[in-house]
Motif scaffolding. Structure first.
Motif, short mmCIF file in Angstrom:
data_model
loop_
_atom_site.label_atom_id
_atom_site.label_comp_id
_atom_site.label_asym_id
_atom_site.label_seq_id
_atom_site.Cartn_x
_atom_site.Cartn_y
_atom_site.Cartn_z
N ARG A 257 -29.84 -30.91 6.72
CA ARG A 257 -29.97 -30.85 4.91
C ARG A 257 -31.12 -29.52 4.92
NH1 ARG A 257 -32.44 -35.19 7.39
NH2 ARG A 257 -30.76 -36.11 7.10
N ALA A 258 -31.32 -29.23 3.60
CA ALA A 258 -32.39 -28.27 3.26
C ALA A 258 -33.72 -28.77 3.78
CB ALA A 258 -32.38 -27.83 1.85
N THR A 260 -37.92 -27.68 4.61
CA THR A 260 -38.92 -26.67 4.71
C THR A 260 -40.23 -27.20 5.69
OG1 THR A 260 -38.71 -26.14 2.14
CG2 THR A 260 -40.78 -25.75 3.14
N ARG A 269 -38.34 -21.92 4.76
CA ARG A 269 -37.54 -22.69 4.29
C ARG A 269 -36.11 -22.55 4.90
NH1 ARG A 269 -38.54 -22.93 -2.01
NH2 ARG A 269 -40.69 -22.74 -1.81
N LEU A 270 -35.52 -23.58 5.26
CA LEU A 270 -34.17 -23.42 6.17
C LEU A 270 -33.16 -24.21 4.94
CD1 LEU A 270 -35.31 -24.61 9.57
CD2 LEU A 270 -34.60 -22.44 9.03
N ALA A 271 -32.15 -23.52 4.87
CA ALA A 271 -30.95 -24.24 4.10
C ALA A 271 -30.16 -24.97 5.05
CB ALA A 271 -29.68 -22.92 3.53
N GLN A 272 -29.51 -25.97 4.37
CA GLN A 272 -28.41 -26.88 5.13
C GLN A 272 -27.58 -26.02 6.07
OE1 GLN A 272 -25.95 -29.15 2.77
NE2 GLN A 272 -25.29 -30.84 4.65
N GLU A 274 -28.43 -23.75 8.46
CA GLU A 274 -29.26 -22.90 9.04
C GLU A 274 -29.80 -23.16 10.25
OE1 GLU A 274 -31.84 -20.96 6.00
OE2 GLU A 274 -32.36 -19.20 7.47
#
Ligand code: AVI
Length: 317
Positions: A257-258, A260, A269-272, A274
């Protein structure tokens, strides 16, 4: 006759430098963390468990090659050398060769002599006639050995296809250093994992028991401990894939999931979906690795493989 091994610690861990390295990797695009962070006490145990998995063929295939051909290797390398074991760990792989190689001296190199103490003490009791030295050094960035290694003819030993965890450029740099540390008359005995069917490769790095997943996810605990961020294991999943174009297995931690990741002085921050890239494991052809050895300055090479040509052991001088 030697009765107690000597120990020399060259490498000192610099936690500020490690924090800096981790933060820089996390802020990179795409995010990455060096595979050296996979090996804390639990990570090393998980790696040992990986080597027992039926899907992880490299360890048993290399062992079978040594069992079948060690005598031929010793005949070509010559006996009575100083055997220098790079990344010795439990020293078990080198110890299996003592009978045929008959080293005059055994030098076990690993990042910390503390890892080596127990193994080397018990090995010394079994082989009191072999002089033993433990060296705590991080040879991944530069290979330098202390004068205590002595002047005997050297045989460097680098099994397990750990060379595959370096990019080809860094592998070439390390092999050049090995050649120079070996000196005149020096030789290298090295294990190399070979290119094979994608499904076989990917199963070896994504086993159904999920031991490799645990090994990869454990990196998040290390990240939290060293960097002071709260990386939650349940937020990530293990991904292993064969990148055919670069001839390497890649391991990643993929955000479920997204997420941080926050640490003193920074955040990522990593997006879902990533990923954080955590390891490369390059796979060579026999011809490709032979070329790399020659580029590094070795002139004579011999190679032994298993019947399926899944793994190779090279002797280069
Ligand atoms: C240590 N190294 C050679 C192993 C490899 O196969 O690249 C590390 C490993 N990573 C996942 N499984 C094993």
């Amino acid at each position: 006759m030697a009765s107690t091994p000597r120990f020399i610690q060259i490498h000192r861990e610099d936690s500020a430098a490690l924090r800096h390295e981790l933060a820089a990797g996390l802020l990179a695009q795409p995010a990455m963390v060096s595979p050296k962070f996979l090996y804390d006490a639990l990570g090393s145990r998980l790696f040992d468990a990986i080597t027992e998995l039926p899907e992880y063929y490299p360890t048993r295939t290399e062992r079978a090659i040594f069992d079948a051909h060690a005598a031929a290797m010793a005949a070509q390398a010559g006996t009575g050398r100083t055997l220098i074991d790079l990344g010795a760990g439990s020293c078990e792989k080198a110890a299996r060769l003592f009978g045929v190689m008959q080293p005059a001296r055994y030098v076990a190199v690993d990042i910390s002599v503390d890892y080596l103490r127990q193994a080397l003490d018990s090995l010394q009791r079994q082989h009191p006639h072999i002089e033993m030295l433990g060296v705590g050094a991080d040879f991944s960035s530069s290979l330098a050995l202390p004068p205590e290694v002595g002047t005997g003819e050297r045989l460097l030993f680098y099994p397990g296809s750990s060379i595959g965890n370096f990019t080809p450029v860094s592998a070439l740099r390390l092999l050049r250093q090995v050649r120079s540390v070996g000196g005149a008359g020096g030789a290298l005995l090295i294990g190399v994992d070979l290119v094979k069917d994608k499904a076989v490769l990917e199963r070896a790095y994504d086993d159904p028991l999920q031991v490799t997943a645990a090994f990869n996810l454990n990196l998040l605990r290390r990240l939290s401990a060293l960097l002071g961020c709260d990386a939650r294991i349940e937020d990530f999943s293990h991904v292993a894939l064969f990148n055919q174009a670069d001839s390497r297995i890649e391991m990643h931690l993929q955000a479920r999931r997204a997420v941080t990741l926050r640490w003193p002085g920074g955040e990522r921050r990593l997006a879902q979906g990533e990923r954080i890239h955590t390891e490369n494991s390059y796979k060579y052809t026999v011809e490709g690795f032979d070329r790399l050895l020659r580029e590094a300055g070795f002139t004579r090479t011999a190679c032994w493989t298993d019947e399926q040509r899944w793994f190779a052991v090279f002797l280069a001088s």
